[in-house]
Design an enzyme around this catalytic site. Structure first.
Site, short mmCIF file in Angstrom:
data_model
loop_
_atom_site.label_atom_id
_atom_site.label_comp_id
_atom_site.label_asym_id
_atom_site.label_seq_id
_atom_site.Cartn_x
_atom_site.Cartn_y
_atom_site.Cartn_z
N PHE A 188 -4.12 -22.03 -45.96
CA PHE A 188 -2.81 -21.80 -46.86
C PHE A 188 -1.58 -21.66 -45.58
O PHE A 188 -1.77 -20.99 -44.04
CB PHE A 188 -3.00 -20.52 -47.31
CG PHE A 188 -2.11 -19.24 -47.60
CD1 PHE A 188 -1.22 -19.71 -49.16
CD2 PHE A 188 -0.91 -18.92 -46.81
CE1 PHE A 188 -1.05 -18.57 -49.66
CE2 PHE A 188 -0.23 -17.51 -47.89
CZ PHE A 188 0.05 -18.44 -48.65
N PRO A 193 7.19 -19.48 -36.45
CA PRO A 193 7.22 -19.44 -35.19
C PRO A 193 8.73 -18.09 -35.20
O PRO A 193 8.85 -17.10 -34.77
CB PRO A 193 7.98 -20.15 -34.71
CG PRO A 193 7.08 -21.35 -34.93
CD PRO A 193 7.22 -21.18 -36.38
N SER A 197 7.02 -12.18 -40.93
CA SER A 197 7.32 -10.74 -42.47
C SER A 197 8.39 -11.65 -42.66
O SER A 197 8.28 -10.75 -43.74
CB SER A 197 6.79 -9.33 -41.55
OG SER A 197 5.71 -8.84 -41.04
N TRP A 223 -0.46 -20.27 -36.20
CA TRP A 223 -1.67 -19.40 -36.70
C TRP A 223 -1.84 -19.68 -38.21
O TRP A 223 -2.42 -19.14 -38.75
CB TRP A 223 -0.85 -17.93 -37.01
CG TRP A 223 -0.17 -17.69 -35.54
CD1 TRP A 223 -1.36 -17.81 -34.00
CD2 TRP A 223 0.44 -16.46 -35.24
NE1 TRP A 223 0.05 -17.01 -33.14
CE2 TRP A 223 1.12 -16.64 -33.46
CE3 TRP A 223 1.49 -15.87 -36.20
CZ2 TRP A 223 1.76 -15.76 -33.45
CZ3 TRP A 223 2.53 -15.42 -35.60
CH2 TRP A 223 2.85 -15.01 -34.23
N GLU A 427 -2.29 -10.97 -43.39
CA GLU A 427 -1.58 -10.38 -45.27
C GLU A 427 -0.93 -9.74 -45.34
O GLU A 427 -1.42 -9.03 -45.73
CB GLU A 427 -3.64 -10.35 -45.81
CG GLU A 427 -4.14 -11.79 -45.50
CD GLU A 427 -5.02 -11.69 -47.16
OE1 GLU A 427 -5.13 -10.45 -47.74
OE2 GLU A 427 -5.81 -12.48 -47.24
N GLN A 526 13.09 5.07 -42.08
CA GLN A 526 11.47 4.11 -42.48
C GLN A 526 10.78 5.39 -41.96
O GLN A 526 8.88 5.71 -42.75
CB GLN A 526 11.11 3.30 -42.06
CG GLN A 526 11.89 1.87 -42.63
CD GLN A 526 11.53 0.77 -41.33
OE1 GLN A 526 11.26 0.93 -40.75
NE2 GLN A 526 12.42 -0.74 -41.95
#
Length: 616
Positions: A188, A193, A197, A223, A427, A526
């Site tokens: 996947f 870089p 997210s 990665w 994930e 947040q």
């Protein structure tokens, strides 16, 4: 490692505008799912979405699901022993970790067992397992070797999952048979870089050729699990400034190269590399779904497989607990076995509670998915966050119980701890997923408030809705008409059900108060969003346990009394945490504390490190 932090939300203006009703964290998630809320006329059965409105939707929570037929149970039971035997007798996790590779004999055995194709249909060479059956095998993997588990998961849980979910019949027939037998490995390929997210910042480009027959892909990714040897890749590239598209790319197309394996803290036997694309010609028929739907494809691949992480890590926790208990049962200190001491008893009890909640969550979600649920994306996100943090805690405490022995390599726990650290990052990092859960739920609650405001502008046309809403609010205000879970649980758990029901009512009130106070600016708060997310995690974990323990009692299972005890203890502490977290959302002292933390962080960052005067 492809799965590192790529839950795709952005706090900048292009994706996540300050208007929460625009393409915020929540709406980005909404467009990415299999269609849980695309049809506005369809009821939303998500338990978590509804508690943001202070309401309970129990359809997918009670009774605890049992979806497997007798034939399906026989199928999965017939696979358990060969899987266990393989992991005990063939695979060597310590050797895999030490050499940073997987022996060919191990790969050959996995191919024979069908490990590379657990869920695809038999017509494509797979075992044809459903999510619940797959979760059971994931437990076995997690119990024995997380590094090998990443190799397997990167291949099928996300590597070729896009083909399973979105592939045309021709794409499935072409690619799945060669992937399910493990002769070719999948990957996947999303992270870059500049886009952990934030997939909105992906730069890899796919340009349509002049003859319209190919897309020419150029760019680089980092990665990528299985990146050094994957022959088939699900690659995400930009087909225009605003469009992200998913492609099936074969290494044999030419122009695909890989960097050296990354040196990592853990999961060493899983191959992690950079992958480069230089003028790679990809046939137009290798577009997955439609041009411009790459964001949706990526998110749904991740949403679809998150339950598997919870199942895997519940197996890891089981193995850690068994090692701790074996030591506690045999280690003598001060004249007693250490299991007799309260400090050790508390550790073991908490470890068992966390394993029970994690396992309950993952199998609840898997079975709901098998029953046709479309409303599981928040639950799956919470399962990922909870399981990854709980497994780290359990392994760390197991090491503590074993003392010096736990610190030694031969015990195997230090390897597990290193392997576990990545699960809180990939994930979707847990920090991002908490914000995702909070904002998605708040958006759902905000839509209800918006509907109420609209109805108030034209009361004559909305008498039914207004009457129902006013009645509901009035009843709650005088202490009536609140959430009631006691009728859904076994009598022994009614006090705990009442306690969690009160938490749900308080949660709904807190969400509404924050919406009224902050409106669209809630996205910038947040600290408060984390309080909501943590409360939602505790509420969901409690209700899942109430449901599962009730099932154990109803079915007169030999473990019923123990499951009731686990649930009582969990709910007692969880309800206290919920009240504490929700009180922070309206507490002046905590709001001031949050402001101080902002100031501290700004000062440290501005000074590129600590900013205190030296003592000497």
């Amino acid at each position: 490692m492809n799965r590192l932090g790529h839950y795709v939300f952005r706090s900048g203006k292009s994706i996540c505008k300050t208007d929460i009703h625009a393409r915020s964290f929540a709406s980005a998630a909404k467009t990415s799912t299999a269609n849980p809320q695309d049809d506005k006329n369809r009821p939303n059965y998500s338990f978590l979405s509804n508690i943001f409105r202070g309401q309970v939707e129990s359809k997918e929570m009670f009774p605890y699901p049992d979806v497997l037929s007798e034939e399906q149970k026989e199928t999965i039971n017939s696979l358990v022993d060969p899987f266990e035997k393989f992991f005990v007798e063939v695979n060597n996790p310590a050797k895999n970790d030490e050499t940073s590779k997987i022996d060919q004999e191990v790969i050959n055995q996995m191919q024979e067992l069908g490990i590379y194709g657990m869920q695809p249909a038999e017509e494509y060479g797979g075992l044809g397992l459903n999510n619940t059956q797959n979760a059971r095998l994931c437990q076995i993997v997690g119990e024995h070797d997380l590094g090998l588990g990443i190799h397997i998961g990167a291949h099928q849980s996300i590597g070729y999952k896009g083909i399973v979910l979105y592939g045309t019949p021709e794409q499935k027939q072409k690619y799945l048979p060669r992937l399910t037998n493990g002769k070719q490995v999948a990957a996947f390929v999303l992270t870059e870089p500049s886009s952990g997210s934030d997939a909105a910042s992906i730069k890899t480009a796919a340009k349509l050729s002049d003859d319209g027959k190919h897309y020419i892909i150029n760019g680089s990714k980092i990665w990528i699990s299985n990146g050094g040897y994957a022959e088939v890749m699900t690659v995400f590239a930009r087909t225009s400034e605003k469009q992200l598209t998913a492609f099936i790319v074969e290494r044999s197309f030419g122009g695909v190269t890989s960097g050296p394996p990354e040196k990592k803290m853990g999961i060493n036997c899983s191959n992690t590399t950079e992958v480069y694309f230089e003028d790679v010609k990809v046939p137009v028929e290798n577009v997955l779904d439609e041009v411009g739907n790459g964001f949706k494809v990526a998110m749904n691949i991740l949403n679809n497989g998150r339950y598997g992480m919870g199942a895997t890590l519940s197996g890891t926790m089981k193995a850690c607990i068994e090692k701790a208990v074996n030591h506690a049962n045999n280690r003598l200190q001060f004249g007693n076995k250490i299991k007799e001491y309260g400090a050790i008893q508390e550790k073991i009890a908490r470890m068992a509670m966390l394993q029970y909640v994690t396992e309950s969550m993952s199998f609840q979600i898997a079975q709901n998915m098998d029953s046709g649920s479309l409303d599981y994306h928040l639950e799956a996100a919470i399962s990922k966050v909870f399981s990854s943090e709980s497994a780290w805690y359990v392994c760390d405490e197991a090491i503590q119980v074993l003392g010096g022995m736990g610190f030694m390599k031969d015990t195997g726990l230090e390897r597990v701890l290193r392997d576990l650290r990545i699960f809180r990052i990939f994930e979707g990092s847990n920090d991002i997923l908490r914000i995702f859960v909070a904002l998605t739920g708040i958006q759902y609650a905000g839509a209800n408030l918006k509907e109420l405001q609209k109805a108030l502008k034209s009361p004559a046309s909305n008498l039914g809705f207004l009457s129902q809403e006013v009645s509901r609010r009035a009843m709650k205000k005088i202490g009536l008409g609140g959430t009631n879970l006691s009728g859904l649980v076994t009598p022994a758990l009614k006090p705990q059900a009442d306690s969690i029901a009160q938490c749900i009512d308080l949660f709904g009130k807190s969400v509404e108060a924050l919406l009224i106070k902050y409106n669209k600016n809630i996205i910038n708060e947040q600290f408060l969003l984390n309080c909501l997310a943590n409360s939602a995690i505790d509420i969901y974990g409690s209700v899942v346990c109430l449901s599962r323990a009730t099932r154990a009692v109803d079915q007169k299972l030999p473990t019923a009394d123990h499951e009731v005890s686990l649930t009582k203890a969990w709910c007692a502490e969880a309800s206290e945490r919920v009240v504490a977290n929700l009180s922070k959302t309206s507490s002046k002292s905590y709001l001031e504390l949050f402001r101080e933390m902002r100031n501290i962080s700004k000062t440290v960052c501005d000074n590129e490190g600590i900013n205190t005067t030296g003592i000497i």
